[in-house]
Design an enzyme around this catalytic site. Structure first.
Site, PDB file in Angstrom:
ATOM      1  N   HIS A  94       0.814  -1.220   0.000  1.00  0.00           N
ATOM      2  CA  HIS A  94       0.000   0.000   0.000  1.00  0.00           C
ATOM      3  C   HIS A  94       0.848   1.270   0.000  1.00  0.00           C
ATOM      4  O   HIS A  94       0.346   2.349  -0.273  1.00  0.00           O
ATOM      5  CB  HIS A  94      -0.980   0.006   1.181  1.00  0.00           C
ATOM      6  CG  HIS A  94      -0.354   0.181   2.522  1.00  0.00           C
ATOM      7  ND1 HIS A  94      -0.268  -0.842   3.445  1.00  0.00           N
ATOM      8  CD2 HIS A  94       0.216   1.253   3.120  1.00  0.00           C
ATOM      9  CE1 HIS A  94       0.313  -0.402   4.545  1.00  0.00           C
ATOM     10  NE2 HIS A  94       0.622   0.878   4.366  1.00  0.00           N
ATOM     11  N   ASP A  99       0.057  -7.731   1.406  1.00  0.00           N
ATOM     12  CA  ASP A  99       0.424  -6.320   1.561  1.00  0.00           C
ATOM     13  C   ASP A  99       1.932  -6.147   1.569  1.00  0.00           C
ATOM     14  O   ASP A  99       2.493  -5.403   2.378  1.00  0.00           O
ATOM     15  CB  ASP A  99      -0.195  -5.728   2.828  1.00  0.00           C
ATOM     16  CG  ASP A  99      -0.133  -4.201   2.831  1.00  0.00           C
ATOM     17  OD1 ASP A  99       0.071  -3.614   1.752  1.00  0.00           O
ATOM     18  OD2 ASP A  99      -0.253  -3.602   3.913  1.00  0.00           O
ATOM     19  N   SER A 128       4.518   2.764   7.841  1.00  0.00           N
ATOM     20  CA  SER A 128       4.237   1.637   6.956  1.00  0.00           C
ATOM     21  C   SER A 128       5.473   1.209   6.193  1.00  0.00           C
ATOM     22  O   SER A 128       6.172   2.023   5.594  1.00  0.00           O
ATOM     23  CB  SER A 128       3.143   2.020   5.954  1.00  0.00           C
ATOM     24  OG  SER A 128       1.870   1.892   6.502  1.00  0.00           O
TER      25      SER A 128
END
Length: 350
Positions: A142, A172, A290
């Protein structure tokens, strides 16, 4: 001549006496030697250490200092209770700072990078972990999903352009590679199966665009089912000002939407989602973490940070201004990453 009343007369000098010869000389077996025994010759190829530690060969000492490149752990040479030579293989965490946040941060920070992904919707910031010296970097899907251009900044400040090698939206995960890079500091991938609840961990990433930020905490839980968006609309990077004048990111979102326990947090994850088993940690994570590293106290990567819960944004959309960590962060276990590397390197794009 009359007889001598006191016995036989003494023989005259002219008559020789008959005595037995003296015995031959024999050394006394019980006598001490005249000279002490010669000292044994000292071996030239050895290094003698004081104390009960014994003798370490020069070759063994050199091998301990060099260490290994594929594993981590404490290696000791020497006798029990004696002088020892110690090193932590596979990391650069010094023995004196092993097990400390400062030691882990100093060792691993050079291998954690800031990623800026630009798309038509704007720019998002995340993090990544360098796994090869020529610039292979693991991050979240992402973070780079939908990006038209990817820039990567090292801790040293040097920047590179990167290209996507492979993606796996079901986990992911993504693998990107720097262009014209060599000699980079790499991270050691550990074993997330060995984790226990309560283990100390360190997180490194770029929250709110603040690259190289270090936080620490513990493993709060294992095998949490976390659901995140697969499509671009669920991007969870830290958004920055887009070209259109509004807050944006590579996927059009500036929060970290995810589902847990049947509820959605930090915004709507959309219809296309994926669920994975995650490590839960109370180390502070914020938008921009992230793709960054979750690290054990030996300096080995045990997870890729991927989602966080923000109390202020529960049940609806949020912006980076009101999103913040409350100690509920989630990371993809590194064993999941290792199992997926062959697929990512093959160029898969899904």
């Amino acid at each position: 001549m009359s007889e001598n009343p006191y016995g036989p007369s003494t023989p005259s000098a002219a008559t020789p006496a008959s005595y037995p010869p003296p015995p031959a000389y024999e050394p006394d077996p019980y006598a001490y030697p005249v000279e002490p025994p010669a000292a044994p010759a000292r071996s030239r190829g050895r290094l003698r250490l004081r104390g009960p530690g014994g003798i370490l060969t020069a070759v063994a000492v050199a091998a301990a200092v060099v260490g290994g490149a594929t594993s981590y752990g404490l290696q000791q040479l020497g006798g029990d209770g004696g002088d020892t030579v110690r090193t932590v293989s596979g990391t650069t965490v010094s023995e004196s700072s092993k097990g400390t946040v400062a030691g882990v941060a100093a060792a691993v920070s050079p291998a954690v990078v800031e990623i800026s992904a630009t798309s038509n919707g704007g720019e998002s910031t995340g993090a990544g972990v360098v796994i090869t010296s020529n610039g292979e970097i693991v991050t979240n899907n992402h973070v780079i999903s939908g990006a038209q251009q990817i820039k990567v900044a090292l801790k040293s400040g040097k920047t590179y352009t990167a290209e996507v090698v492979g993606t796996d939206s079901s986990k992911d995960l993504a693998l990107i590679k720097l262009k014209n890079a060599s000699g980079l500091k790499t991270a050691t991938l550990g074993n997330s199966d060995n984790l226990q609840v309560g283990d100390n961990v360190v997180a490194i990433g770029s929250p709110e665009g603040l690259s190289g930020t270090v936080t620490s905490g513990i493993v709060s839980a294992l095998d949490r089912d976390v659901t995140v968006a697969k499509e671009n609309g669920g991007s969870q990077g830290q958004g920055r000002q887009g070209q259109g004048g509004g807050q944006g990111s590579a996927g059009g979102e500036d929060s970290w939407p995810f589902q847990f326990g049947g509820e959605q947090f930090n915004g709507d994850t959309g219809e296309s989602t994926t669920t994975y088993k995650a490590i839960q940690t109370d180390a502070s994570l914020n938008p921009g973490n992230s793709g960054g590293a979750l690290i054990d106290m030996n300096g080995a990567i045990i997870g890729i940070n991927s989602a966080m819960y923000s109390a202020s944004s529960s049940g609806g959309q949020s912006s980076s201004s009101d999103a913040g960590s409350v100690g509920l962060g989630f990371a993809i276990p590194v064993n999941t990453v290792k199992a997926d590397l062959a697929k990512l390197r093959s160029g898969a794009q899904d």
